[in-house]
Structures are given as structure tokens and as C-alpha cells.
Design a protein around this motif. Structure first.
Motif, PDB file in Angstrom:
ATOM      1  N   ARG A  45       0.843  -1.203   0.000  1.00 53.65           N
ATOM      2  CA  ARG A  45       0.000   0.000   0.000  1.00 53.65           C
ATOM      3  C   ARG A  45       0.878   1.254   0.000  1.00 53.65           C
ATOM      4  NH1 ARG A  45      -1.424   3.499   3.795  1.00 53.65           N
ATOM      5  NH2 ARG A  45      -0.474   2.331   5.487  1.00 53.65           N
ATOM      6  N   GLN A  49       1.668   3.572  -3.360  1.00 57.15           N
ATOM      7  CA  GLN A  49       1.160   4.958  -3.317  1.00 57.15           C
ATOM      8  C   GLN A  49       2.308   5.942  -3.528  1.00 57.15           C
ATOM      9  OE1 GLN A  49      -0.779   5.556   0.466  1.00 57.15           O
ATOM     10  NE2 GLN A  49      -2.540   4.298  -0.072  1.00 57.15           N
ATOM     11  N   LYS A 115      -4.340   5.394  -4.351  1.00 57.23           N
ATOM     12  CA  LYS A 115      -4.095   6.767  -3.894  1.00 57.23           C
ATOM     13  C   LYS A 115      -2.712   7.210  -4.361  1.00 57.23           C
ATOM     14  CE  LYS A 115      -6.793   7.373   0.353  1.00 57.23           C
ATOM     15  NZ  LYS A 115      -7.368   6.089   0.770  1.00 57.23           N
ATOM     16  N   SER A 118      -1.823  13.832  -2.219  1.00 56.48           N
ATOM     17  CA  SER A 118      -2.766  14.932  -2.419  1.00 56.48           C
ATOM     18  C   SER A 118      -2.118  16.138  -3.108  1.00 56.48           C
ATOM     19  CB  SER A 118      -3.316  15.373  -1.055  1.00 56.48           C
ATOM     20  OG  SER A 118      -2.246  15.614  -0.151  1.00 56.48           O
ATOM     21  N   ASN A 144       9.736  13.785   5.431  1.00 57.47           N
ATOM     22  CA  ASN A 144       8.972  12.549   5.551  1.00 57.47           C
ATOM     23  C   ASN A 144       9.822  11.331   5.190  1.00 57.47           C
ATOM     24  OD1 ASN A 144       7.210  10.708   3.397  1.00 57.47           O
ATOM     25  ND2 ASN A 144       6.243  10.949   5.404  1.00 57.47           N
ATOM     26  N   SER A 214      -5.160   9.054  12.277  1.00 57.70           N
ATOM     27  CA  SER A 214      -4.306   8.311  11.332  1.00 57.70           C
ATOM     28  C   SER A 214      -4.410   6.812  11.629  1.00 57.70           C
ATOM     29  CB  SER A 214      -2.854   8.801  11.484  1.00 57.70           C
ATOM     30  OG  SER A 214      -1.965   7.897  10.880  1.00 57.70           O
ATOM     31  N   ASN A 216      -3.365   4.139  10.211  1.00 53.56           N
ATOM     32  CA  ASN A 216      -2.256   3.203   9.945  1.00 53.56           C
ATOM     33  C   ASN A 216      -1.009   3.440  10.790  1.00 53.56           C
ATOM     34  OD1 ASN A 216      -3.550   1.897   7.577  1.00 53.56           O
ATOM     35  ND2 ASN A 216      -3.372   3.940   6.693  1.00 53.56           N
ATOM     36  N   LYS A 226       7.271   3.276   9.628  1.00 51.14           N
ATOM     37  CA  LYS A 226       7.296   4.708   9.972  1.00 51.14           C
ATOM     38  C   LYS A 226       8.083   4.866  11.271  1.00 51.14           C
ATOM     39  CE  LYS A 226       3.338   7.255   9.313  1.00 51.14           C
ATOM     40  NZ  LYS A 226       1.870   7.504   9.153  1.00 51.14           N
ATOM     41  N   ASN A 230       2.803  11.447  11.914  1.00 53.07           N
ATOM     42  CA  ASN A 230       2.506  12.497  10.928  1.00 53.07           C
ATOM     43  C   ASN A 230       2.704  13.891  11.539  1.00 53.07           C
ATOM     44  OD1 ASN A 230       1.709  10.232   9.536  1.00 53.07           O
ATOM     45  ND2 ASN A 230      -0.463  10.800   9.359  1.00 53.07           N
TER      46      ASN A 230
HETATM   47  N1  BYC Z   1      -2.201  12.247   0.124  1.00 55.11           N
HETATM   48  O1  BYC Z   1      -3.152   6.415   8.387  1.00 55.11           O
HETATM   49  P1  BYC Z   1      -2.472   7.424   7.561  1.00 55.11           P
HETATM   50  C1  BYC Z   1       6.742  12.632  -3.612  1.00 55.11           C
HETATM   51  C2  BYC Z   1      -3.919   8.500   3.129  1.00 55.11           C
HETATM   52  S1  BYC Z   1       6.255  13.011  -2.027  1.00 55.11           S
HETATM   53  C3  BYC Z   1      -2.958  11.176  -0.209  1.00 55.11           C
HETATM   54  O2  BYC Z   1      -1.728   8.497   8.256  1.00 55.11           O
HETATM   55  P2  BYC Z   1      -0.007   6.295   6.546  1.00 55.11           P
HETATM   56  C4  BYC Z   1       7.362  13.655  -4.467  1.00 55.11           C
HETATM   57  C5  BYC Z   1      -3.149   7.264   3.526  1.00 55.11           C
HETATM   58  O3  BYC Z   1      -2.544   6.676   2.395  1.00 55.11           O
HETATM   59  C6  BYC Z   1       4.643  12.326  -1.762  1.00 55.11           C
HETATM   60  N2  BYC Z   1      -3.307  10.236   0.702  1.00 55.11           N
HETATM   61  O4  BYC Z   1      -1.537   6.669   6.483  1.00 55.11           O
HETATM   62  C7  BYC Z   1       7.895  14.806  -3.997  1.00 55.11           C
HETATM   63  C8  BYC Z   1      -4.240   6.421   4.146  1.00 55.11           C
HETATM   64  O5  BYC Z   1      -5.063   5.853   3.136  1.00 55.11           O
HETATM   65  P3  BYC Z   1      -5.173   4.243   2.892  1.00 55.11           P
HETATM   66  C9  BYC Z   1       4.601  10.835  -1.548  1.00 55.11           C
HETATM   67  C10 BYC Z   1      -2.864  10.397   1.960  1.00 55.11           C
HETATM   68  O6  BYC Z   1       0.317   5.465   5.360  1.00 55.11           O
HETATM   69  C11 BYC Z   1       8.409  15.742  -4.857  1.00 55.11           C
HETATM   70  C12 BYC Z   1      -5.126   7.481   4.830  1.00 55.11           C
HETATM   71  O7  BYC Z   1      -4.862   8.704   4.174  1.00 55.11           O
HETATM   72  N3  BYC Z   1       5.300  10.441  -0.386  1.00 55.11           N
HETATM   73  O8  BYC Z   1       6.483  11.544  -4.008  1.00 55.11           O
HETATM   74  O9  BYC Z   1       0.368   5.759   7.887  1.00 55.11           O
HETATM   75  C13 BYC Z   1       8.377  15.577  -6.213  1.00 55.11           C
HETATM   76  C14 BYC Z   1      -4.844   7.609   6.306  1.00 55.11           C
HETATM   77  O10 BYC Z   1      -3.516   8.121   6.573  1.00 55.11           O
HETATM   78  C15 BYC Z   1      -2.068  11.462   2.356  1.00 55.11           C
HETATM   79  C16 BYC Z   1       5.044   9.248   0.199  1.00 55.11           C
HETATM   80  O11 BYC Z   1       4.217   8.499  -0.238  1.00 55.11           O
HETATM   81  C17 BYC Z   1      -1.736  12.426   1.376  1.00 55.11           C
HETATM   82  N4  BYC Z   1      -0.992  13.509   1.651  1.00 55.11           N
HETATM   83  O12 BYC Z   1       0.743   7.719   6.417  1.00 55.11           O
HETATM   84  C18 BYC Z   1       7.823  14.404  -6.720  1.00 55.11           C
HETATM   85  C19 BYC Z   1       5.907   8.900   1.394  1.00 55.11           C
HETATM   86  N5  BYC Z   1      -1.798  11.355   3.668  1.00 55.11           N
HETATM   87  O13 BYC Z   1      -3.896   3.818   2.227  1.00 55.11           O
HETATM   88  C20 BYC Z   1       7.317  13.434  -5.851  1.00 55.11           C
HETATM   89  C21 BYC Z   1       5.624   7.533   1.941  1.00 55.11           C
HETATM   90  C22 BYC Z   1      -2.415  10.248   4.083  1.00 55.11           C
HETATM   91  O14 BYC Z   1      -5.317   3.606   4.237  1.00 55.11           O
HETATM   92  N6  BYC Z   1       4.366   7.473   2.597  1.00 55.11           N
HETATM   93  N7  BYC Z   1      -3.067   9.683   3.069  1.00 55.11           N
HETATM   94  O15 BYC Z   1      -6.351   4.087   1.973  1.00 55.11           O
HETATM   95  C23 BYC Z   1       4.174   7.803   3.908  1.00 55.11           C
HETATM   96  O16 BYC Z   1       5.097   8.235   4.586  1.00 55.11           O
HETATM   97  C24 BYC Z   1       2.822   7.583   4.502  1.00 55.11           C
HETATM   98  O17 BYC Z   1       2.120   6.682   3.678  1.00 55.11           O
HETATM   99  C25 BYC Z   1       1.996   8.892   4.704  1.00 55.11           C
HETATM  100  C26 BYC Z   1       0.607   8.499   5.257  1.00 55.11           C
HETATM  101  C27 BYC Z   1       2.702   9.777   5.727  1.00 55.11           C
HETATM  102  C28 BYC Z   1       1.818   9.638   3.393  1.00 55.11           C
END
Ligand code: BYC
Length: 324
Positions: A45, A49, A115, A118, A144, A214, A216, A226, A230
Motif C-alpha cells: 500500500r 502509493q 491513492k 494529495s 517525511n 491516522s 495506519n 514509519k 505524521n
Molecule cells: N495524500 O493512516 P495514515 C513525492 C492517506 S512526495 C494522499 O496516516 P499512513 C514527491 C493514507 O494513504 C509524496 N493520501 O496513512 C515529492 C491512508 O489511506 P489508505 C509521496 C494520503 O500510510 C516531490 C489514509 O490517508 N510520499 O512523491 O500511515 C516531487 C490515512 O492516513 C495522504 C510518500 O508516499 C496524502 N498527503 O501515512 C515528486 C511517502 N496522507 O492507504 C514526488 C511515503 C495520508 O489507508 N508514505 N493519506 O487508503 C508515507 O510516509 C505515509 O504513507 C503517509 C501516510 C505519511 C503519506
């Protein structure tokens, strides 16, 4: 208490115990290791994403490649957008080690079932947006993603090391675009401030919902995917921005933003979580456009995929003949 421990020991299989020991020791889980199904799903997931975000994230900046104000700016922007494609590819590869195919992930994205961040659903009407994206969006990505270099899943953590090195260059180039504009004419300064005003709040939303909403976070932190919540990362990001905004001479658009000595945190206005939810529900300013563009690109690229598959098939057939 002794009974509970005994019960747990009886219930846990050797594979589960080995997995727990890896997490406990802060070591890395590798694709060949046994892992709980929920851990695998969570990683698929998050990593998919993340990969989709990099790929969709090429669009807002791609919009300015033909209109960059100089050859130098154009070359830098092209390199940055290409880096983002590269990040997407490392991340799709990392996700594939968990048993999902690239085709499945792509299909989920173009069907609108997956997803992506945003932040990439906002428009880029001026050149200053290239500066604001670099400074704020890549800045938030660094805050992040640096802790993700220590994520418990080896292929993800290793992909993040290279991604973060490139992101830090991206952030500096964004800062430098804004600095140049802020040292320019009155109209250029206004354009830079306007871009910061539009990107500041969406960049804070990139860190996800508040900790108490949050779903997850707790499990992902227990599995050491993580490392920080957040809200913790959002606070850290603001702490990084404030002195940089001063050097730039831009104002962060929050009249309530101030350091609180007592709590050791930044006081700030409430984030517009309704806006965040709308964007996640597919109703942000550019959601439909971004997805349509991705679908079109996928269809237009079909002949390239077919040609590559046919070439690979012929190579394999020829190799078979050579052996025979
Ligand atoms: N947008 O329980 P939570 C980049 C979703 S940077 C959309 O807190 P989690 C770039 C979340 O997926 C951007 N959806 O979730 C930079 C969950 O939905 P599901 C990408 C969001 O996973 C510059 C629900 O809300 N970076 O690429 O513990 C140029 C509940 O949230 C958002 C990453 O992906 C959002 N803002 O924490 C080009 C970093 N926020 O899946 C490109 C890796 C939350 O349950 N990801 N949701 O349906 C992470 O660190 C974490 O997945 C997050 C969310 C902090 C984003």
C-alpha cells in the motif's frame, strides 16, 4: 504474567518469532524472509502509493518544461522531472519484491483505485510554482522520507537512500528559484509570495491526517516502517521552513504561527482538513486532469510496451535455438 508469556511463546510460530526478532533488533526484513501478511499488505500500500506519487508528480512540473525562462532552467527542470520518473521506477521495483506486479499497480492507478499524494492535485499557473514546489513539496518529502531510509523493509529503505539524496538537490534548486525571484522586480517578488501562499498549506497536508485520525500509524510505527508520527514530522518541517523563509524574505501564510516555549512545539492555525478530504476523494482542483493525462500516456505508450515484449520474446527464442 508468566502464563501470558508462555501462551505467547506457544502461539507464535518460529517464523513469527524470527520476524519479531528482526524488527526488535532494528535489522532489515528481506524479500526472502517470512513476514506477516498484514506487513506485506501495508508495505505494498505505502510503497505503491509512493511510486504513483512520483509518477503523477511529474505532471505539475512537466507543465513548465517548454516554458522555462532560460535554457539552464529548462535543463535543470528536465533533469528533476526525469529523477522523479526514476524514483517511481525504484519504488515500483521495491513493491514488486512483495509479490505484486507493475501491471497490477499501474492498473490500480489508472482505474482510480489507488491513492497518490494529495499535493499533486494542485495547479502550477506561474514559473514561481517551480520554486515553491522545490522548496516546499520536496522539502516536505525530505522530512517525511529521510526516516524511511531506516524503514524495516530492506528494498524500500535502500531505494529511499538514493531518492533522498536527489530530493535534497531538488529542494535546493527550488529555494534558489525563489531566492532569484525575491531578488528581482516587485512583480517577481509578488509572484514568489503568491506561489508560497498557495503551496504552504497543501505541503503541510502531505504528512497525512493528524495523529489521532491516522488509522495506519500505530501499526506502521510498531513495525518500524514509519519512525515518526505524521504530526511530529509536520512540526519538524515547519521548524525547517521558518529560518529559510526569513532568508528568502517570504512570509509563511499563517498569522498564528509561533514557537511555543512551554510546549516545545509550533502553534499554528488549524489545517483545512475538509479540503484534504475532498482532494483524497478525487475532488481536488486537478484530480481528474492528472488521472486522464496518466491514462492517455499509458494508452499512447502501449506500442512501446508491445514492441519491447516482442523483442524480449524473440531474444528468448533465439537464445533457445542457440542452446539447441
Ligand atoms: N495524500 O493512516 P495514515 C513525492 C492517506 S512526495 C494522499 O496516516 P499512513 C514527491 C493514507 O494513504 C509524496 N493520501 O496513512 C515529492 C491512508 O489511506 P489508505 C509521496 C494520503 O500510510 C516531490 C489514509 O490517508 N510520499 O512523491 O500511515 C516531487 C490515512 O492516513 C495522504 C510518500 O508516499 C496524502 N498527503 O501515512 C515528486 C511517502 N496522507 O492507504 C514526488 C511515503 C495520508 O489507508 N508514505 N493519506 O487508503 C508515507 O510516509 C505515509 O504513507 C503517509 C501516510 C505519511 C503519506
Amino acid at each position: 504474567m508468566t502464563t501470558t508469556t508462555l501462551d505467547e511463546a506457544v502461539e507464535r510460530s518460529p517464523e513469527e518469532a524470527a520476524f519479531d526478532a528482526i524488527i526488535e533488533a532494528d535489522s532489515r526484513v528481506e524479500p526472502r524472509d517470512w513476514m506477516p501478511e498484514a506487513y506485506r499488505k501495508t508495505l505494498i500500500r505505502q510503497i505503491s502509493q509512493h511510486a504513483h506519487s512520483e509518477i503523477i508528480g511529474m505532471q505539475p512540473e512537466g507543465n513548465w518544461i517548454t516554458r522555462a525562462p532560460s535554457l539552464k532552467r529548462k535543463a535543470i527542470l528536465m533533469a528533476k522531472v526525469q529523477d522523479e520518473a526514476g524514483h517511481g521506477l525504484y519504488l515500483y521495483s521495491a513493491a514488486q519484491t512483495l509479490g505484486i506486479t507493475r501491471d497490477e499497480m499501474t492498473q490500480q492507478l489508472i482505474d482510480g483505485r489507488a491513492k497518490y499524494s494529495s499535493i499533486f492535485n494542485y495547479p502550477t499557473p506561474t514559473w514561481a510554482d517551480m520554486g515553491a514546489i522545490g522548496w516546499l513539496v520536496d522539502g516536505a518529502a525530505i522530512c517525511n522520507q529521510v526516516p524511511l531510509c531506516r524503514a524495516s523493509y530492506g528494498p524500500y529503505a535502500r531505494a529511499m537512500i538514493r531518492i533522498c539524496k536527489e530530493e535534497s538537490f531538488h529542494q535546493r534548486q527550488g529555494f534558489e528559484i525563489l531566492l532569484t525571484l525575491m531578488q528581482g522586480t516587485e512583480a517577481q517578488r509578488e509572484m514568489a509570495q503568491d506561489a508560497v501562499d498557495r503551496w504552504y498549506w497543501p505541503s503541510l497536508m502531505m504528512f497525512g491526517p493528524p495523529d489521532d485520525e491516522s488509522p495506519n500509524s500505530a501499526q506502521s510505527m510498531a513495525w518500524k516502517i514509519k519512525r515518526f508520527s505524521n504530526d511530529e514530522l509536520r512540526q519538524r518541517f515547519i521548524g525547517m521552513l521558518v529560518p529559510q523563509a526569513e532568508i528568502l524574505g517570504v512570509t509563511l501564510p499563517d498569522p498564528n504561527l509561533r514557537w511555543n516555549e512551554e510546549t516545545g512545539r509550533w502553534d499554528m492555525s488549524e489545517i483545512d482538513w475538509d479540503e484534504f478530504r475532498e482532494v483524497l476523494a478525487g475532488r481536488g482542483p486537478c484530480n481528474a486532469e492528472r488521472l486522464q493525462r496518466r491514462r492517455d500516456a499509458h494508452e499512447e505508450g502501449a506500442w512501446v510496451r508491445e514492441a519491447a515484449a516482442e523483442y524480449a520474446r524473440k531474444q528468448a527464442a533465439n537464445a533457445g535455438k542457440a542452446v539447441a
